[in-house]
Design a protein around this motif. Structure first.
Motif, short mmCIF file in Angstrom:
data_model
loop_
_atom_site.label_atom_id
_atom_site.label_comp_id
_atom_site.label_asym_id
_atom_site.label_seq_id
_atom_site.Cartn_x
_atom_site.Cartn_y
_atom_site.Cartn_z
N PHE A 214 0.82 -1.21 0.00
CA PHE A 214 0.00 0.00 0.00
C PHE A 214 0.85 1.25 0.00
CE2 PHE A 214 0.64 1.88 4.17
CZ PHE A 214 1.19 0.82 4.89
N SER A 215 0.20 2.36 -0.31
CA SER A 215 0.83 3.66 -0.16
C SER A 215 -0.29 4.63 0.23
CB SER A 215 1.45 4.07 -1.50
OG SER A 215 1.99 5.35 -1.39
N ILE A 216 0.08 5.66 0.97
CA ILE A 216 -0.92 6.68 1.33
C ILE A 216 -0.65 7.89 0.44
CG2 ILE A 216 -1.75 8.16 3.20
CD1 ILE A 216 -0.73 5.69 4.99
N ALA A 217 -1.62 8.23 -0.39
CA ALA A 217 -1.41 9.29 -1.39
C ALA A 217 -2.11 10.56 -0.95
CB ALA A 217 -1.95 8.83 -2.75
N PHE A 218 -1.37 11.67 -1.06
CA PHE A 218 -1.91 12.97 -0.64
C PHE A 218 -2.32 13.84 -1.82
CE2 PHE A 218 -1.22 12.96 3.96
CZ PHE A 218 -0.45 11.81 4.09
N ASN A 219 -2.12 13.33 -3.02
CA ASN A 219 -2.59 14.06 -4.20
C ASN A 219 -2.69 13.08 -5.38
OD1 ASN A 219 0.01 13.83 -5.44
ND2 ASN A 219 0.70 15.55 -4.17
N PHE A 220 -3.23 13.56 -6.52
CA PHE A 220 -3.47 12.67 -7.67
C PHE A 220 -2.16 12.11 -8.23
CE2 PHE A 220 -7.27 15.52 -7.76
CZ PHE A 220 -8.22 14.54 -7.51
N ASP A 221 -1.11 12.95 -8.26
CA ASP A 221 0.16 12.48 -8.84
C ASP A 221 0.73 11.31 -8.04
OD1 ASP A 221 -0.08 14.34 -10.76
OD2 ASP A 221 1.34 15.77 -9.87
N GLN A 222 0.57 11.38 -6.74
CA GLN A 222 1.10 10.28 -5.91
C GLN A 222 0.34 8.98 -6.17
OE1 GLN A 222 1.14 11.75 -1.86
NE2 GLN A 222 2.80 13.20 -2.30
N ILE A 223 -0.95 9.10 -6.46
CA ILE A 223 -1.72 7.89 -6.79
C ILE A 223 -1.14 7.29 -8.08
CG2 ILE A 223 -3.96 6.95 -7.46
CD1 ILE A 223 -5.32 9.10 -5.88
N THR A 224 -0.96 8.15 -9.09
CA THR A 224 -0.46 7.67 -10.38
C THR A 224 0.90 7.01 -10.20
OG1 THR A 224 -1.55 9.56 -11.37
CG2 THR A 224 0.01 8.38 -12.75
N GLU A 225 1.75 7.67 -9.44
CA GLU A 225 3.12 7.15 -9.26
C GLU A 225 3.10 5.76 -8.62
OE1 GLU A 225 6.78 8.64 -6.62
OE2 GLU A 225 5.59 10.24 -7.53
N PHE A 226 2.35 5.62 -7.55
CA PHE A 226 2.31 4.30 -6.87
C PHE A 226 1.58 3.29 -7.74
CE2 PHE A 226 0.58 1.27 -3.66
CZ PHE A 226 1.79 0.74 -3.26
N GLY A 227 0.50 3.76 -8.38
CA GLY A 227 -0.27 2.88 -9.28
C GLY A 227 0.62 2.31 -10.38
N GLU A 228 1.49 3.15 -10.91
CA GLU A 228 2.39 2.67 -11.98
C GLU A 228 3.34 1.61 -11.44
OE1 GLU A 228 4.14 6.18 -13.70
OE2 GLU A 228 2.30 6.59 -14.86
N SER A 229 3.80 1.81 -10.21
CA SER A 229 4.73 0.82 -9.64
C SER A 229 4.02 -0.53 -9.44
CB SER A 229 5.31 1.33 -8.32
OG SER A 229 4.35 1.17 -7.28
N LEU A 230 2.69 -0.50 -9.43
CA LEU A 230 1.92 -1.75 -9.28
C LEU A 230 1.46 -2.28 -10.65
CD1 LEU A 230 -0.35 -0.76 -6.24
CD2 LEU A 230 1.60 -2.32 -6.20
N GLY A 231 1.96 -1.68 -11.70
CA GLY A 231 1.60 -2.15 -13.04
C GLY A 231 0.29 -1.57 -13.54
N GLY A 232 -0.16 -0.47 -12.92
CA GLY A 232 -1.36 0.22 -13.41
C GLY A 232 -2.67 -0.41 -12.96
N ARG A 233 -2.60 -1.38 -12.06
CA ARG A 233 -3.83 -2.03 -11.57
C ARG A 233 -3.82 -1.91 -10.05
NH1 ARG A 233 -5.37 -7.55 -11.14
NH2 ARG A 233 -7.63 -7.53 -11.40
N TYR A 234 -4.79 -1.20 -9.51
CA TYR A 234 -4.76 -0.92 -8.07
C TYR A 234 -6.14 -0.55 -7.55
CZ TYR A 234 -4.24 3.76 -10.12
OH TYR A 234 -4.41 4.89 -10.87
N VAL A 235 -6.21 -0.47 -6.22
CA VAL A 235 -7.47 -0.12 -5.54
C VAL A 235 -7.26 1.21 -4.82
CG1 VAL A 235 -9.06 -0.85 -3.73
CG2 VAL A 235 -8.02 -2.57 -5.19
N ILE A 236 -8.24 2.10 -4.92
CA ILE A 236 -8.19 3.36 -4.14
C ILE A 236 -9.29 3.31 -3.09
CG2 ILE A 236 -8.28 5.88 -4.23
CD1 ILE A 236 -7.76 5.77 -7.21
N LYS A 237 -8.91 3.64 -1.85
CA LYS A 237 -9.90 3.63 -0.76
C LYS A 237 -9.90 4.96 -0.02
CE LYS A 237 -9.23 -1.30 0.14
NZ LYS A 237 -9.05 -2.36 1.13
N PRO A 238 -11.09 5.55 0.19
CA PRO A 238 -11.15 6.68 1.12
C PRO A 238 -10.74 6.17 2.49
CG PRO A 238 -13.33 6.18 0.16
CD PRO A 238 -12.41 5.09 -0.26
N ILE A 239 -10.13 7.02 3.30
CA ILE A 239 -9.61 6.46 4.56
C ILE A 239 -10.70 6.25 5.62
CG2 ILE A 239 -7.21 7.15 4.27
CD1 ILE A 239 -7.76 9.51 6.04
N GLN A 240 -11.84 6.95 5.48
CA GLN A 240 -12.92 6.70 6.44
C GLN A 240 -14.17 6.29 5.69
OE1 GLN A 240 -12.76 10.18 9.01
NE2 GLN A 240 -12.28 8.77 10.67
#
Ligand SMILES: Nc1ncnc2c1ncn2[C@@H]1O[C@H](COP(=O)(O)OP(=O)(O)O)[C@@H](O)[C@H]1O
Ligand SMILES: [Mg+2]
Length: 300
Positions: free
Chosen positions: A108-134
């Motif tokens: 997992f990674s905790i993303a604080f903006n859209f770019d961080q989601i993309t960056e971590f998502g790419e490291s996972l091969g572009g397939r990932y889950v996004i969850k609101p924290i609450q």
């Protein structure tokens, strides 16, 4: 006049689960003093007039954390403990907490903006889950498999008011779990029942229509639950587990501190409400005997 044996139950409203727990407590000779919403002024301002055990069953994550804290600081033993509720109420805190305690979970990674989601998502091969924290019941959780899906999710977010455009979010690898996850109900420190939640949808919450298929609790599930309760402490939990068929390993998906059980109980037949009432009674008796000991020593 209040009943001699009484505990406090904090709720937003009374669901089937709370009705069942109240009935089971009654059978053990314990009445439940029900506090609705934030109506805990009597307990907070006159703590000693009331029994000292409070079962926290508020459906709102934020409310349950704050009420548990207030009651704890007014001398109550709360079930669950405020620190535990805080961890369970926030998916980012929870992921970091269990990482610190070496509990197996999806990358997992905790993303604080859209770019961080993309960056971590790419490291996972572009397939990932996004969850609101609450969140709960699968709400707001998105499976991203293409750039298009991410852009659609992003524009949905960007169209919200800035203050609702809420970050951080939890980004996780997708676990190849087949058509089910596993819910384990834990009371105290031990699992009392486990079942698969089976669905055609990748989100297998029973709220979204998954069916319940009871299973034996094997030694791997026991070991994972031990790690979880060993780090969180005892309490009442609904533990969601994913079986990673690639790694052939059980992973923690999340721990819920206020599990629902009325629907699943009809299928697996384990009386979860009765087990919760027994556990609350045990804690109540311990608290009462400690109070008696202190009072015999003339301290209160
Ligand atoms: N990383 C993941 N990989 C595959 N499926 C997942 C993953 N995370 C969640 N799920 C599915 O989505 C459901 C909801 O996710 P969860 O984290 O439990 O949030 P909620 O609090 O909304 O129940 C899970 O029960 C599971 O079926
Ligand atoms: Mg869940």
């Amino acid at each position: 006049m209040r009943a001699t044996n009484e505990i406090t139950m904090a709720v937003k409203f009374i669901r089937d689960e709370e009705k069942m727990i109240i009935e089971e407590l009654k059978k053990l000779g314990i009445a439940a003093n029900v506090l609705f919403g934030k109506q805990c002024s009597d307990c907070v301002n006159h703590p000693r007039m009331f029994p000292s055990v409070a079962l926290i069953r508020n459906i709102s994550l934020i409310e349950s954390a704050s009420i548990a804290k207030l009651l704890k600081l007014s001398g109550y033993r709360t079930i669950n403990a405020p620190g535990t509720i805080e961890v369970c109420s926030n998916k980012a805190i929870q992921a970091l907490f269990f990482q610190q305690h070496h509990v197996s979970q999806p990358k997992f990674s905790i993303a604080f903006n859209f770019d961080q989601i993309t960056e971590f998502g790419e490291s996972l091969g572009g397939r990932y889950v996004i969850k609101p924290i609450q969140s709960s019941w699968g709400r707001g959780i998105a499976l991203i498999q293409t750039e298009e899906e991410f852009q659609a999710w992003r524009s949905g977010r960007e169209s919200l008011e800035a203050n609702q455009n809420s970050f951080p979010v939890l980004v996780q690898e997708v676990i190849e779990k087949g058509n089910y996850d596993i819910r384990v109900v834990v009371i105290g420190t031990k699992p009392v029942v486990a079942f698969r939640r089976v669905s055609d949808h990748w989100k297998t919450n029973t709220h979204l229509g998954a069916s319940v298929d009871p299973i034996e609790i094997n030694s791997d599930i026991y070991a994972l639950v031990d790690m979880i309760t060993g780090s969180l402490g005892e309490g009442i939990y609904g533990v969601d587990i994913l079986y990673d068929s690639n790694k052939q390993k059980y992973l923690l998906c999340e721990v819920n501190h206020n599990p629902e059980f009325s629907f699943s109980q009809r299928v697996h037949g384990v009386n979860v409400a009765a087990r919760i009432a027994e556990y609350v009674n045990e804690i109540y008796l311990t608290e009462q005997s400690q109070l008696r000991r202190v009072s015999n020593m003339g301290v209160v």
